[in-house]
Scaffold this motif. Structure first.
Motif, short mmCIF file in Angstrom:
data_model
loop_
_atom_site.label_atom_id
_atom_site.label_comp_id
_atom_site.label_asym_id
_atom_site.label_seq_id
_atom_site.Cartn_x
_atom_site.Cartn_y
_atom_site.Cartn_z
N ASP A 78 -31.12 49.57 -2.86
CA ASP A 78 -29.78 48.98 -2.83
C ASP A 78 -28.72 50.01 -2.46
OD1 ASP A 78 -30.93 46.63 -3.48
OD2 ASP A 78 -30.22 46.55 -5.55
N LYS A 122 -29.03 50.69 1.25
CA LYS A 122 -28.55 49.53 2.03
C LYS A 122 -27.04 49.46 2.09
CE LYS A 122 -31.88 45.73 2.19
NZ LYS A 122 -32.25 44.46 1.54
N LYS A 123 -26.43 49.69 0.93
CA LYS A 123 -24.97 49.62 0.85
C LYS A 123 -24.32 50.93 1.27
CE LYS A 123 -25.24 46.51 -3.13
NZ LYS A 123 -25.41 46.60 -4.58
N GLN A 152 -24.19 53.46 -0.37
CA GLN A 152 -23.50 54.03 -1.53
C GLN A 152 -24.40 55.09 -2.13
OE1 GLN A 152 -22.72 50.65 -4.01
NE2 GLN A 152 -20.81 50.16 -3.00
#
Lengths: 130, 20
Positions: A89, A92-93, A95
């Motif tokens: 995640d 993907k972001k 971040q």
């Protein structure tokens, strides 16, 4: 009493903090076909020291993810599903943060401590060095 | 521009112990 060998048997951390120790452990893991676990452990340490403002850091995070986490590599098999999802995640972001691989590194370290490290201390590679 | 493999290798090397 404070010889390198005495330190190596103290903990995995002391072994990996020593140049010869890390090299020898790597040789052992190469023979056992699981050197990726050690490379991942060092990659996590290297990543933690990187500058988050540097665009290179995101590329390294992606490279670590691709090489060790998203596939069916030995590292990936030893990670908890939730840990892999958390990293995925973040990637993907886009971040990323310095501690994003910490949990994964801890999991891999525990497996090494309970398994490869114990085997290393009775291995031929180690005994030959002695 | 460095390849992904080079970047990864560089990252791993940076964390390896340099002295005894």
């Amino acid at each position: 009493p404070d010889s390198p060998l005495a330190r190596w048997t103290k903990s995995l951390h002391s072994l990996l903090g020593d140049q010869d120790g890390a090299y020898l452990f790597r040789t052992f893991l190469e023979r056992e076909k699981c050197v990726d676990t050690l490379d991942f452990w060092f990659a996590c340490n290297g990543f933690r020291q990187m500058d988050l403002k540097d665009t290179k850091t995101l590329r390294v995070a992606k490279a670590i993810y691709k090489r060790y986490v998203e596939n069916h590599s030995i590292v990936s098999k030893q990670l908890k599903p939730a840990t892999k999802t958390y990293i995925r995640d973040g990637i993907k972001k886009q971040q990323i943060d310095s501690v994003m691989f910490d949990q994964a590194q801890t999991e891999i370290q525990r497996v090494m401590e309970g398994n490869a490290y114990q085997m290393f201390l009775t291995s031929e590679v180690y005994l030959e060095y002695l | 521009i460095d390849s992904e493999d080079d970047l990864l290798q560089e990252c791993i090397s940076s964390a390896m112990p340099k002295t005894k």
